[in-house]
Design a protein around this motif. Sequence first.
Motif, mmCIF file in Angstrom:
data_model
loop_
_atom_site.group_PDB
_atom_site.id
_atom_site.type_symbol
_atom_site.label_atom_id
_atom_site.label_comp_id
_atom_site.label_asym_id
_atom_site.label_seq_id
_atom_site.Cartn_x
_atom_site.Cartn_y
_atom_site.Cartn_z
ATOM 1 N N TYR A 143 -10.180 1.595 -2.034
ATOM 2 C CA TYR A 143 -11.366 1.530 -2.888
ATOM 3 C C TYR A 143 -12.232 2.733 -2.579
ATOM 4 N N VAL A 145 -17.664 -1.704 -6.401
ATOM 5 C CA VAL A 145 -16.615 -1.745 -5.383
ATOM 6 C C VAL A 145 -16.535 -3.126 -4.754
ATOM 7 N N GLN A 201 -14.821 -5.569 -6.895
ATOM 8 C CA GLN A 201 -13.375 -5.338 -6.859
ATOM 9 C C GLN A 201 -12.743 -5.934 -5.609
ATOM 10 N N VAL A 239 -11.593 1.305 2.454
ATOM 11 C CA VAL A 239 -12.772 1.500 1.627
ATOM 12 C C VAL A 239 -13.315 2.879 1.974
#
Lengths: 514, 733
Positions: free
Chosen positions: A176, A197, A200, A148
């Motif tokens: 991400y 995010v 997701q 991330v």
Amino acid sequence: MATTMNIEKRSLVAKIIESLMTNTNSPTKLETIALVFFAGRDTIKIVQHFTKNTDDIIKSVQKLPIFGDFSLKSAIDFAKKYLTTTFGGQRSQKILVFTDSSHRDDDPIKESTYNNSNQMDIDLRKVITNDERDKTSLSNSTTDISFVCIRKPSSSDRARLEDITEQTQCSFSKIYWLLNRDVENNTTITNEMIQDVITQIKSDIMDVFISILKCGHYESQLAVYPKIKPAILQTTGELLQPSNTLTVNGFIELSSIRSAMATSKHILLPIQRYTRPQPPMPMFATKKSAISSSSSSSTTATANSSLTTQKKSNAANNFYYLLLISLKKEKSAALISVNDQWFGAIHCQKFERKKKSSRLILSVFEPGDCIPWISSFERLGPYALVFPPANNSELVYKKQQWPVKPFARSYTETFLIWCRQNNFQNDINKFVRASAKLPDKVNIFHRELNKICRGAFIYGLRDRLFHLLRQLFQHQIQTNKIKPDGIKYVQNVIMYMNRLSSSDRYIKYEETSA
Amino acid sequence: MDHQRNKAVLILDHSSFFARPSGVTFNVNVQNSDQQQQQDQVNNENTLGMKSLWTCIVECVLEYCRILFDIFEDDALITLIVTGIDQRDQSSCWNRYKNLSQCMDFFAGIQPPNERSLINDDDLLKHSLNEAITALCTRSKKQNIPNDLDYTNSGHIILFSTFNNKRIATIEKDAQTFHQSHNHMALEMTDFVPLTKCDLTLVDVRPLDQPIPTSNPEFNLITSILHRTLYYAQAGQMLFTRMLQILLKQHNLALTTVTGIPMKEDVASRSSLNYDVDIVHPAEVHHSLRERAPLKYWRQIKDDVETIVLKWSAFSYDPENYYDTYSAYRFSPLDVNSRESACLTNFLLSGKCVLLELGNIPNECAVNINEYGDENCFNTSENDLSSLTTTTTATNRLFSHMIISHNQELMIHAIAFGSNNPMSKIGPCYIVNDEKDNMSINDLEELMDEIDDDNLEKDLRVESFINIIRTTTLYPLETMTSGKIPIEDSLRLLERHTRRCPLLTNETILFNMPSPTNLLTSLILREKLSDDDVSKCLIALKYIDNMERNGEQLPVPNNFQYTTKIVTNKAKKDEAYRFLWREIEYFVRGYKETSDSHRHIYQNIVDRRKTDIENDSSIYQSNKIDFIFPTDETSSTSTMITKRDKNLQENNEKMNGRVWTEFNDIKQVVAANSLRDMWNRKQQEKRAPEFDGRAEYPPPRLIPLYVNLNSKTSLTNPIGIQPILTTNISEKI
């Protein structure tokens, strides 16, 4: 509310995690999360041990201090080790790495001008139990890593992340990011961005598979967790998708299926519908009374009693419970088809937390007939037809043995293995002892005789062995170790051995040949 | 399982050299007691024999074959060649030795080597080598499958003989020539496959009194495909060890020592109570250990062969536990006829299963949580501290494998092991809610009260379902009637048995009826009814008729679903009989199409005119479920669920009427109405087929009416009152 970039990246990450945590508190309580913080090659700390309590995680995140540089690789290595220590390494696990994606101290070539005074990574691990390795992916590794990042990583950064993943022998799953630096130029990160995010990530790792369990006309809807992944049928190379319906094909006793190996294990949970009522007087509603359901006709009912009524109104789960109890009592497993030529078994497992409570567990097998002791799933027939009751009478179930594959295995049948002295000695001992019992148990004596003689031929020992045995028996007779009635049998055998020594091939000793 | 099985050709030199004594002795003396032993000591020279080199080699070769057949069964591709013994039929070389017994038969038919040497021994060896390579190029059964063109055809040749440098060079040269010519041949002949990898293993066998130059193997690359390895071995134990090393290497096998096997011992025996048994199995079995730590932590060297030591665990021998295993391989005991092995195998063959435990995990391979966690700095709740301690103590006991027999085949499973089993802490159900924000953990905790299995059992018709389970318990079928797939029979049986069978005890009277009425429910399920069966069913019906006439009580279950507000006993009884007849009619109707006999019975019921309407809807309402999630959409789109749930909420009242748990609230009983009311309500609920237009829209099927109206009216009537654009059809139905 917009959060500007001025805030420390640290708190930004904290915010993401916080937001992720609030959202991942999924109704199944299936996940357990630990937080590992790392800064610097030597500074790796477990901030939070594996816990189900997301509040703890959030608290830990908020307290994170600021450190200097770090090494991503060692952190991932550590995380992996930590996971293996806690859960074992066979089933897939997930590591989420939070990073700002650019500029690494352990990678001097990529030195950039970014001001990284507050750079830090947080490693958030999510273990999803028994999630099987993704057969479709090329990598065999069982640990998935997702990153991330705050900004969309540049291609070189991406390559570096992939490289690190490879080095640590994990499989690269996904990156991400919050800001797409190619497209957007604005430097503000809004809550929506974080939300996007989070959604997701959530959908990628927390997906629960809703499926219907079908058995004849009985149906029940249930949650399969984790999701069943598509698998490849080895014989044709075809990719099979799990179907929405798990169909019970029949049942196999647990003592017959014997812990068949599964590619993945899933927990099956009944689905409880829970609708939060609109509290009649929201101003006064405490947290507890808000939960109490409106399905209860009286709003004055205490929170507890209304909860119980709520719990009971789940007609849809009858079959789930019926199957659960029956499998438990019958010590059986249900053979289900996930798709064509793709099978699995459901069994009932007791849970530690409360002794009297159980769940259904689904073991998904490899597609095709991959269990050596079940040669073909399609060739399994129901008891009523395989063992039909005689004379039109009622069917009475009696556990039957599964047929044994006709193959001579050295441990089920006696073979003359003479490569160790004591094996040979044992066989000779048996033979000589049998001779001492003559004329009783003639059959055993002859059986042992035939074994030894065959062995003598197989191992090319006949001259020496027969010679010694003849001597031995003569000695036995002389020393009166053979009973008088037995002597004639032994003498016959000595003659037989004489004949065998000059014979080309082994001839079985039979009574008549004497 | 393993598609890449290597072929193995074993060549035994039958020349006069192998008639020589090996130095290994055997004894036919029976050692019964110490006293006798002393006495027999005198005669020892009369009982002691010497094995020839040939005998030693045959022993070894058979052991090699035994292990391969035990582990790979039909897939153990073995060909045995003895120099000078003619076996011309190449086509069958991979089918010739299907089990150990056949290998033994082969040797039983061979005379031991002659002591006089022949002139052409070298030629015979060359010939056998050619034969071996021909065999390797011949298709095995699996290679006959047409799409296996890219099959990697690899094989091993093991040659037991005596060698000198010159001889080795000749053999290498010969092998290369034969190999090349055969690969050329393979291009032209369809029944030949080129050999893509070949290991030529030479074993130089010597008597015990001859020293060996080196105990290490010598390697030589002849070509990129053809490799040569040379082993020196003295007959006896050393030869056996070499054979084992070769076997493990060639077939990717490994050894495990099961240690600490408890065995009952007679009191007089002085030996220890715990035994070790070595087992051979594919090397993949140890893969799971590698993920934990390097194998060196459990490795031991036993007689020059390495083995992994795993501890026998008396944790549970119950095969009815379902362990989380993910691989299974056959194994075979190394010393199969020894007492210890026999004890282990008999234990497993009797149906027990045994978990194997790992010794302690070395510290460097595990994370020391205390070292890395800094509790002063960060927040750790008490909960986690307690789980922490369990983690560390649990590390001491790790089950890594399980040994078990499946239909008399010994198997070793790898267990997905970890000191923590997160599955055990999972909540009892999956909760669907319409909240945008999630519930707090405490709220969830409250909702997820564990459901006691015993409580569940009371309401469910478990006994009847267990009968269904027994009827459809699957067993392998040896013979198949053509065109019929046995498992489909099972599906058909399940369908038939669940067609008209209630899930809950409080939904039925019929299934609670005593004999002879219970015959009706079991006989009707049959596909064919004999005349006798039919009359039994009719008798059952007549019996109920009589019961009704005599006013006998029916076995109405407690908390019966359809209890009405009628209070008097007489009326209650009538109500029950009406329901029973209704149930019988419904039940038999489900099967009336099975045969003429079934139809006959159904007609008999109809003729009794006990029920009025023929109704298609199920009377066992709990068998039908209202799906919480739309079944066609697997995605958990939250908006969809919310809408769906709202719909369901509207129907909440209806829902409550179908709860399988007891109606303990008297008010609810009253609300449940009379049977007639219920049937009427049921009729109304009966769904008409979906209108095509409506079906196109997703639930809750909001369909815009007058789609073009808006545009037109906006032209003609720009400030007119907006018409209602949508209507919720589902509300009107």
